[in-house]
Design an enzyme around this catalytic site. Sequence first.
Site, PDB file in Angstrom:
ATOM      1  N   THR A   1       0.847  -1.192   0.000  1.00 21.15           N
ATOM      2  CA  THR A   1       0.000   0.000   0.000  1.00 21.15           C
ATOM      3  C   THR A   1       0.883   1.244   0.000  1.00 21.15           C
ATOM      4  O   THR A   1       1.979   1.230   0.565  1.00 21.15           O
ATOM      5  CB  THR A   1      -0.890   0.061   1.256  1.00 21.15           C
ATOM      6  OG1 THR A   1      -0.028  -0.008   2.394  1.00 21.15           O
ATOM      7  CG2 THR A   1      -1.873  -1.082   1.302  1.00 21.15           C
TER       8      THR A   1
ATOM      9  N   GLU B   1      -5.689  -3.057  -2.132  1.00 21.37           N
ATOM     10  CA  GLU B   1      -6.337  -4.224  -1.535  1.00 21.37           C
ATOM     11  C   GLU B   1      -7.436  -4.809  -2.416  1.00 21.37           C
ATOM     12  O   GLU B   1      -7.897  -5.927  -2.187  1.00 21.37           O
ATOM     13  CB  GLU B   1      -6.956  -3.839  -0.179  1.00 21.37           C
ATOM     14  CG  GLU B   1      -5.965  -3.498   0.921  1.00 21.37           C
ATOM     15  CD  GLU B   1      -5.515  -2.023   0.903  1.00 21.37           C
ATOM     16  OE1 GLU B   1      -5.579  -1.383  -0.168  1.00 21.37           O
ATOM     17  OE2 GLU B   1      -5.093  -1.540   1.970  1.00 21.37           O
TER      18      GLU B   1
ATOM     19  N   LYS C   1     -14.744  16.853  11.279  1.00 24.22           N
ATOM     20  CA  LYS C   1     -15.948  16.965  12.098  1.00 24.22           C
ATOM     21  C   LYS C   1     -15.905  18.294  12.823  1.00 24.22           C
ATOM     22  O   LYS C   1     -15.098  18.493  13.722  1.00 24.22           O
ATOM     23  CB  LYS C   1     -16.039  15.810  13.090  1.00 24.22           C
ATOM     24  CG  LYS C   1     -16.908  14.696  12.575  1.00 24.22           C
ATOM     25  CD  LYS C   1     -17.369  13.795  13.681  1.00 24.22           C
ATOM     26  CE  LYS C   1     -18.439  12.857  13.146  1.00 24.22           C
ATOM     27  NZ  LYS C   1     -18.792  11.802  14.076  1.00 24.22           N
TER      28      LYS C   1
ATOM     29  N   TRP D   1     -20.249  16.588  10.032  1.00 30.62           N
ATOM     30  CA  TRP D   1     -19.256  16.265   9.010  1.00 30.62           C
ATOM     31  C   TRP D   1     -19.209  17.313   7.906  1.00 30.62           C
ATOM     32  O   TRP D   1     -20.239  17.797   7.452  1.00 30.62           O
ATOM     33  CB  TRP D   1     -19.615  14.940   8.339  1.00 30.62           C
ATOM     34  CG  TRP D   1     -19.227  13.760   9.150  1.00 30.62           C
ATOM     35  CD1 TRP D   1     -18.851  13.775  10.464  1.00 30.62           C
ATOM     36  CD2 TRP D   1     -19.175  12.417   8.703  1.00 30.62           C
ATOM     37  NE1 TRP D   1     -18.576  12.503  10.862  1.00 30.62           N
ATOM     38  CE2 TRP D   1     -18.772  11.655   9.823  1.00 30.62           C
ATOM     39  CE3 TRP D   1     -19.434  11.776   7.497  1.00 30.62           C
ATOM     40  CZ2 TRP D   1     -18.609  10.280   9.745  1.00 30.62           C
ATOM     41  CZ3 TRP D   1     -19.281  10.418   7.416  1.00 30.62           C
ATOM     42  CH2 TRP D   1     -18.870   9.672   8.532  1.00 30.62           C
TER      43      TRP D   1
HETATM   44  P1  AMP Z   1      -4.184   3.004  -3.235  1.00 32.98           P
HETATM   45  O1  AMP Z   1      -4.163   1.690  -2.573  1.00 32.98           O
HETATM   46  O2  AMP Z   1      -2.908   3.752  -3.150  1.00 32.98           O
HETATM   47  O3  AMP Z   1      -4.644   2.932  -4.646  1.00 32.98           O
HETATM   48  O4  AMP Z   1      -5.238   3.909  -2.443  1.00 32.98           O
HETATM   49  C1  AMP Z   1      -6.587   3.551  -2.338  1.00 32.98           C
HETATM   50  C2  AMP Z   1      -7.394   4.709  -1.825  1.00 32.98           C
HETATM   51  O5  AMP Z   1      -7.427   5.768  -2.776  1.00 32.98           O
HETATM   52  C3  AMP Z   1      -8.844   4.388  -1.602  1.00 32.98           C
HETATM   53  O6  AMP Z   1      -9.064   3.714  -0.374  1.00 32.98           O
HETATM   54  C4  AMP Z   1      -9.488   5.768  -1.638  1.00 32.98           C
HETATM   55  O7  AMP Z   1      -9.355   6.444  -0.407  1.00 32.98           O
HETATM   56  C5  AMP Z   1      -8.658   6.473  -2.670  1.00 32.98           C
HETATM   57  N1  AMP Z   1      -9.370   6.462  -3.966  1.00 32.98           N
HETATM   58  C6  AMP Z   1      -9.185   5.630  -4.998  1.00 32.98           C
HETATM   59  N2  AMP Z   1      -9.998   5.954  -6.025  1.00 32.98           N
HETATM   60  C7  AMP Z   1     -10.739   7.015  -5.623  1.00 32.98           C
HETATM   61  C8  AMP Z   1     -11.769   7.819  -6.209  1.00 32.98           C
HETATM   62  N3  AMP Z   1     -12.185   7.611  -7.457  1.00 32.98           N
HETATM   63  N4  AMP Z   1     -12.303   8.805  -5.477  1.00 32.98           N
HETATM   64  C9  AMP Z   1     -11.880   9.048  -4.212  1.00 32.98           C
HETATM   65  N5  AMP Z   1     -10.910   8.346  -3.611  1.00 32.98           N
HETATM   66  C10 AMP Z   1     -10.342   7.333  -4.296  1.00 32.98           C
END
Ligand code: AMP
Length: 545
Positions: A185, A330, A439, A444
């Site tokens: 991650t 994930e 918050k 929110w």
């Molecule tokens: P990563 O594992 O680095 O791809 O990060 C995943 C996270 O990116 C997700 O849990 C979201 O918080 C954020 N994310 C991915 N796609 C979007 C989207 N289209 N809009 C908002 N947040 C997103």
Amino acid sequence: MLSTMQDGPLSLANLLRYAASVHADATVTTWTGSTTRRRTFGELGARAGKLANALRGLGVGAFDRVATFMWNNTQHMEVYATVPAMGAVLHALNIRLSSEQLVFIAHHAEDRVVFVDGSLASAFEGVLPRLRTVRHVILVNGDAAGFRAPRGVEVHSYEALLEAQPGVYDFPVLDERSAAAMCYTSGTTGDPKGVVYSHRSLFLHAMHVTTPAAMGLSTSDRCLAIVPMFHVNAWSLPFACMLSGASLLMPDRFLQPEPLLAMMEAERPTHAAAVPTIWTGLAGRLATHPQDISYLREVVVGGAAMPPTLMKTFEEHHRVKVVHGWGMTETSSVGTVAHPPAHATGEDLWRYRMSQGRFAPLVEFRLMGDNNAPVPNDGESLGELEVSGPWITGSYYSPSHEAIEADSFDEGWLRTGDVGRISPDGFLTLVDRAKDVIKSGGEWISSIDMENDIMAHPAVAEAAVFGVPDERWDERPCVAVVLRTGEPADATALREHLAESWAKWQLPERWAFVAEIPKTSVGKFDKKVLRRQYADRRLAFIHLD
Ligand code: AMP
């Protein structure tokens, strides 16, 4: 009653055989800054045989971790196609991580072999002495003889290694549930966490990516993979192109708007995929250097929320359809894609398209509210998104088999940490990361919605909204803004703009005008850095009454 159907593993060895024979004429093209290098999937198949022989010669066996430290290019694609197919585990390292994070990840994954791009050689030389599991470095497009490695690490030249090998390799029959690849991650808090993909999960996910419900790829398409191969396997595009016979375009290290647009002009992609910040950069360049890019039929944007104004800019000024999706490391990347229902028109259609979209087949979903109770999909109730399915991880990789972050999992569900709502017809709209939720006085404020509205102001290039401590309200939104060059706008004007759609109590008092929003290693707004800058009083801001 049993079916009469035959069985066969969904394995990446089968995928390689298929792509190299049935789609032998599809190509992988790499941009060199002024021209291209092109190779067919057929040639890629022959070179995969040589590469597999070479890796076996270096002692790589089943499930050994083979890492890459590379840009998106043809050789990276060869490694992608070969390593899982021979039963080893592909691990694309994020070249933008700090050396501490790299050392942590490479140790944790126990990487044995690392393919290193010549242009990244000196960066890798710096961390290599601390990578105690690495035995071989294979230098791609670089000077292997000049590479400094500690004792116990052999250095090879990619081309010399391949040249010496026979092209035929008997790729094994693999258990589809066994490990094929891993990614960590890009999270900005805590240690990075590893996810191990199986052959089956990658195959199923890539199949979904090829369908019209996601990207809709076929043999006549040329797909520009701007999203790095170390960011969730470039959202499975390498495998999806092998499945569909679509050709791949690779930008290598030329990721600035100018060279990207030069490559587009030369190669005329039909599809492209990247995070929103890349599209912000491209839109900025196109505003001053107009260029027709309408050959792009569909671009997929995800990884962070796509600002609606940016989406409209591409559609209305450049005739390029932007498709918004959501996913995570994930979830193998694609979890939702925002294709609107047939009945949607006008503003209604835009609302669907700007949401994070509908869930992919096989991805089960639910929203959990306070007290861990499900909330209804009524388009209003907010909750944390939980998902499950055959390409969703059920745990984090742990060499010692001790559970890592067990509270990220809830009886078979992955707790995504994303907060949003789901409409009765199944469209997800995210309002925040749980960690970024603001918050104020118990209420929110959605940072995503507020950012989108600020970025709709014509003077604003980028804006990030994050929570800061406040004595009276516990927390208040603070805005970091990057103005477009030559566009005058002050905090009062931007707040007045927000006042058109936000209640008075929600309007931010603190406005910081910055040259750049800090970004994570995969190009998302890094709100942790902004919060730290604010706490350390390193962020100059204006306080409106
Ligand atoms: P990563 O594992 O680095 O791809 O990060 C995943 C996270 O990116 C997700 O849990 C979201 O918080 C954020 N994310 C991915 N796609 C979007 C989207 N289209 N809009 C908002 N947040 C997103």
